[in-house]
Design a protein around this motif. Sequence first.
Motif, PDB file in Angstrom:
ATOM      1  N   LEU A   1       0.831  -1.206   0.000  1.00  0.00           N
ATOM      2  CA  LEU A   1       0.000   0.000   0.000  1.00  0.00           C
ATOM      3  C   LEU A   1       0.864   1.254   0.000  1.00  0.00           C
ATOM      4  N   GLU A   2       1.514   1.496  -1.123  1.00  0.00           N
ATOM      5  CA  GLU A   2       2.333   2.680  -1.315  1.00  0.00           C
ATOM      6  C   GLU A   2       1.998   3.295  -2.671  1.00  0.00           C
ATOM      7  N   PRO A   3       2.276   4.595  -2.850  1.00  0.00           N
ATOM      8  CA  PRO A   3       1.966   5.231  -4.141  1.00  0.00           C
ATOM      9  C   PRO A   3       2.866   4.694  -5.253  1.00  0.00           C
ATOM     10  N   ARG A   4       2.239   4.283  -6.354  1.00  0.00           N
ATOM     11  CA  ARG A   4       2.977   3.788  -7.515  1.00  0.00           C
ATOM     12  C   ARG A   4       2.286   4.248  -8.787  1.00  0.00           C
ATOM     13  N   MET A   5       3.097   4.387  -9.835  1.00  0.00           N
ATOM     14  CA  MET A   5       2.583   4.679 -11.168  1.00  0.00           C
ATOM     15  C   MET A   5       3.269   3.713 -12.112  1.00  0.00           C
TER      16      MET A   5
ATOM     17  N   LEU B   1      -2.104  -2.765 -12.695  1.00  0.00           N
ATOM     18  CA  LEU B   1      -1.852  -1.379 -13.059  1.00  0.00           C
ATOM     19  C   LEU B   1      -2.068  -0.515 -11.824  1.00  0.00           C
ATOM     20  N   ASP B   2      -1.033   0.180 -11.405  1.00  0.00           N
ATOM     21  CA  ASP B   2      -1.115   1.077 -10.252  1.00  0.00           C
ATOM     22  C   ASP B   2      -1.095   2.519 -10.739  1.00  0.00           C
ATOM     23  N   ALA B   3      -1.996   3.330 -10.239  1.00  0.00           N
ATOM     24  CA  ALA B   3      -2.016   4.755 -10.550  1.00  0.00           C
ATOM     25  C   ALA B   3      -2.329   5.498  -9.260  1.00  0.00           C
ATOM     26  N   GLY B   4      -1.322   6.136  -8.697  1.00  0.00           N
ATOM     27  CA  GLY B   4      -1.557   6.803  -7.425  1.00  0.00           C
ATOM     28  C   GLY B   4      -0.430   7.729  -7.048  1.00  0.00           C
ATOM     29  N   ASN B   5      -0.693   8.526  -6.045  1.00  0.00           N
ATOM     30  CA  ASN B   5       0.308   9.488  -5.621  1.00  0.00           C
ATOM     31  C   ASN B   5       0.093   9.853  -4.158  1.00  0.00           C
ATOM     32  N   SER B   6       1.184  10.157  -3.482  1.00  0.00           N
ATOM     33  CA  SER B   6       1.161  10.783  -2.168  1.00  0.00           C
ATOM     34  C   SER B   6       1.880  12.114  -2.295  1.00  0.00           C
TER      35      SER B   6
ATOM     36  N   VAL C   1     -10.849  -3.484  -9.309  1.00  0.00           N
ATOM     37  CA  VAL C   1     -10.134  -2.250  -9.004  1.00  0.00           C
ATOM     38  C   VAL C   1     -10.376  -1.877  -7.544  1.00  0.00           C
ATOM     39  N   ASP C   2      -9.326  -1.368  -6.901  1.00  0.00           N
ATOM     40  CA  ASP C   2      -9.403  -0.909  -5.508  1.00  0.00           C
ATOM     41  C   ASP C   2      -9.017   0.570  -5.459  1.00  0.00           C
ATOM     42  N   TYR C   3      -9.752   1.317  -4.650  1.00  0.00           N
ATOM     43  CA  TYR C   3      -9.487   2.747  -4.486  1.00  0.00           C
ATOM     44  C   TYR C   3      -9.061   3.023  -3.045  1.00  0.00           C
ATOM     45  N   LEU C   4      -8.016   3.809  -2.892  1.00  0.00           N
ATOM     46  CA  LEU C   4      -7.563   4.246  -1.563  1.00  0.00           C
ATOM     47  C   LEU C   4      -7.435   5.754  -1.573  1.00  0.00           C
ATOM     48  N   PHE C   5      -7.969   6.390  -0.554  1.00  0.00           N
ATOM     49  CA  PHE C   5      -7.690   7.810  -0.364  1.00  0.00           C
ATOM     50  C   PHE C   5      -7.663   8.090   1.128  1.00  0.00           C
TER      51      PHE C   5
ATOM     52  N   LEU D   1       7.047   4.472 -12.292  1.00  0.00           N
ATOM     53  CA  LEU D   1       7.486   5.847 -12.488  1.00  0.00           C
ATOM     54  C   LEU D   1       7.436   6.564 -11.155  1.00  0.00           C
ATOM     55  N   ASP D   2       8.569   7.046 -10.692  1.00  0.00           N
ATOM     56  CA  ASP D   2       8.635   7.772  -9.423  1.00  0.00           C
ATOM     57  C   ASP D   2       8.442   9.255  -9.716  1.00  0.00           C
ATOM     58  N   LEU D   3       7.227   9.725  -9.470  1.00  0.00           N
ATOM     59  CA  LEU D   3       6.891  11.118  -9.800  1.00  0.00           C
ATOM     60  C   LEU D   3       6.946  12.027  -8.591  1.00  0.00           C
TER      61      LEU D   3
END
Length: 274
Positions: free
Chosen positions: A39-43, A56-61, A99-103, A272-274
Motif C-alpha cells: 500500500l504505497e503510491p505507484r505509477m 496497473l497502479d495509478a496513485g500518488n502521495s 479495481v481498488d481505491y484508496l484515499f 514511475l517515481d513522480l
Amino acid sequence: MKKNIALLFLLISINTFAQSQIELFPGGLNIQPFTANALEPRMGFLFQLNKNELRLDAGNSFDIARLQKENRTFSFGADMFTYTLLRGEKDFHFPVDAVDYLFGINFGYRKTGDCSEYGMRLRISHISAHFVDGHYDGIDHEWRDGQNPRVYSREFVEFMPFYKIDNLRVYGGFTYIFHVDPAYIKKDNYQLGFDYFFKNMINENLTPFAAYDFKMIHINKYTANNSLSLGLKLGKLEGKGMSVYFSYYSGKSLHGEYFDFNNEYSAFGINLDL
C-alpha cells in the motif's frame, strides 16, 4: 502571575516559529514510500510471470504542508491510489477484472542525524473494492468463476515508525481497522520490513535496491503476507525517475474483492517515481 505565564508562552511560541520554516505544497516527500509495502503510491505495471495477469497502479502521495525545525521535519499530506487487476488477451486486449481505491491523509515526523534518522508515518485511509466489466462473461451472462460482486470497504489507521542508518531503513507497523465490510474481518494487522539502497554503487543516477515486507493479516485467523522487491532505480534516489524490479508475493490477495483468496506469484515491475 497569569499575565507572566501568558507572556512567557507567547515568547516561547515566537521563538519556536522564528527557528522554523513552514512550506506549503513542497516538492518531494518527507517520508519516502516503504519500497516493498503493497500500500504505497505507484505509477506503473506489475507483470506476473506465471499467470496471465497484470496489475496497473495509478496513485500518488504528496505533502500539503511541511514544517522544518533544525533537524526535525513535520509534514501533513494526502494519499490517492488505485490498484487495478487486468488480464492479458489476444489482440492487445486487457480486460479489467477488479479495481481498488484508496484515499486518505497522512502525518509524518522525521529527525535526521549525521548518518542516521528516525521517524514515523501515520495514515488515516479508506479503501473500497469493486469488480469491473472484465470480470463479467458477456457470452454466458454470468460473473467469472462464479465469483459475484460483494461489498468490501475498510477505514483504518496505520502507524509506521522507522529507523534508518546509512542506506538501510527498517520499520515496523500496526494497523487498526475501525470500520470494515464484511464485518467479520478482524481489526488488527502487524507489519515489519526493510529497504536497502546501494547508494553510489554505480553512480548517483543508477541505484540498485533490495526490500522485504512481512505483514500479518487478521481475517478469521492470522495469515502471513510476504513481499520481496529487487530492482534498479534510474534517477536521483529520492527524486523523480523510474524503477525496474523483480517482485515476489505470497499471501492474501491485495484486491478487496478477493480479500480471502490466497495469492502467490513472481512478477516484473516498472514504476514511475513522480
